[in-house]
Motif scaffolding. Structure first.
Motif, PDB file in Angstrom:
ATOM      1  N   VAL A  76       0.977  -1.373  -0.079  1.00 42.22           N
ATOM      2  CA  VAL A  76       0.181   0.008   0.113  1.00 42.22           C
ATOM      3  C   VAL A  76       0.997   1.188  -0.273  1.00 42.22           C
ATOM      4  CG1 VAL A  76      -1.695   1.443   1.091  1.00 42.22           C
ATOM      5  CG2 VAL A  76      -1.981  -1.056   1.072  1.00 42.22           C
ATOM      6  N   ASN A  93      -6.814  -1.700  -5.918  1.00 45.63           N
ATOM      7  CA  ASN A  93      -7.314  -0.573  -6.603  1.00 45.63           C
ATOM      8  C   ASN A  93      -6.161   0.500  -6.473  1.00 45.63           C
ATOM      9  OD1 ASN A  93      -9.682  -1.789  -6.741  1.00 45.63           O
ATOM     10  ND2 ASN A  93     -10.855  -0.664  -5.335  1.00 45.63           N
ATOM     11  N   ARG A 146      -0.861   2.753  -5.296  1.00 43.42           N
ATOM     12  CA  ARG A 146      -1.693   1.673  -4.671  1.00 43.42           C
ATOM     13  C   ARG A 146      -2.334   2.112  -3.228  1.00 43.42           C
ATOM     14  NH1 ARG A 146      -0.405  -3.686  -1.887  1.00 43.42           N
ATOM     15  NH2 ARG A 146      -2.658  -4.516  -1.417  1.00 43.42           N
ATOM     16  N   CYS A 147      -3.548   2.122  -3.274  1.00 41.24           N
ATOM     17  CA  CYS A 147      -4.143   2.750  -2.007  1.00 41.24           C
ATOM     18  C   CYS A 147      -5.082   1.758  -0.994  1.00 41.24           C
ATOM     19  CB  CYS A 147      -5.238   4.175  -2.627  1.00 41.24           C
ATOM     20  SG  CYS A 147      -6.309   3.683  -3.469  1.00 41.24           S
ATOM     21  N   SER A 148      -5.161   0.462  -1.468  1.00 42.11           N
ATOM     22  CA  SER A 148      -5.984  -0.362  -0.768  1.00 42.11           C
ATOM     23  C   SER A 148      -5.470  -1.654  -0.769  1.00 42.11           C
ATOM     24  CB  SER A 148      -7.606  -0.255  -1.127  1.00 42.11           C
ATOM     25  OG  SER A 148      -7.680  -0.796  -2.125  1.00 42.11           O
ATOM     26  N   THR A 149      -5.938  -2.755   0.170  1.00 42.83           N
ATOM     27  CA  THR A 149      -5.569  -4.074  -0.032  1.00 42.83           C
ATOM     28  C   THR A 149      -6.234  -4.748  -1.005  1.00 42.83           C
ATOM     29  OG1 THR A 149      -7.201  -4.544   1.647  1.00 42.83           O
ATOM     30  CG2 THR A 149      -4.997  -4.108   2.536  1.00 42.83           C
ATOM     31  N   THR A 150      -6.909  -4.243  -1.930  1.00 42.95           N
ATOM     32  CA  THR A 150      -7.747  -5.022  -2.747  1.00 42.95           C
ATOM     33  C   THR A 150      -6.911  -4.395  -4.162  1.00 42.95           C
ATOM     34  OG1 THR A 150      -9.262  -3.263  -3.181  1.00 42.95           O
ATOM     35  CG2 THR A 150     -10.036  -5.195  -1.746  1.00 42.95           C
TER      36      THR A 150
END
Length: 93
Positions: free
Chosen positions: A31, A89, A83-87
């Motif tokens: 992240v 996105n 990258r801004c999330s654990t998924t």
């Protein structure tokens, strides 16, 4: 070419399962990591990005995370994101 497209499997990426691609992508991009790539698919909710340096990996830059008034980048455009999330996105820049 249609306005909205789904990404196709990249040429030359064989033998990797989705789980193997996911594990390699998560390991390579914590992240906050900077991401660069090519827009390979467009949908009303955002664009799919083929992530540089990670064969088989794609990111999704959601339209709500793009700067106001930016609009969707065209197919083939090069973009940078974070990258801004654990998924995995991404936020386009």
């Amino acid at each position: 070419m249609e306005e909205y497209t789904w990404p196709a499997r990249p040429p030359g990426v064989q033998g990797l399962s989705p789980d193997e691609v996911w594990a390699a992508t998560i390991a390579a991009l914590p992240v906050g990591a900077s991401v660069a790539g090519e827009v390979i698919g467009r949908q009303p909710f955002g664009v799919f990005i083929r992530i540089d340096g990670l064969p088989g990996a794609m990111g999704l830059a959601e339209i709500i995370a793009m700067p106001e008034g930016m609009g969707l980048p065209v197919l083939g455009a090069r973009i940078r994101a974070v990258r801004c999330s654990t998924t995995l996105n991404t936020t386009a820049r």
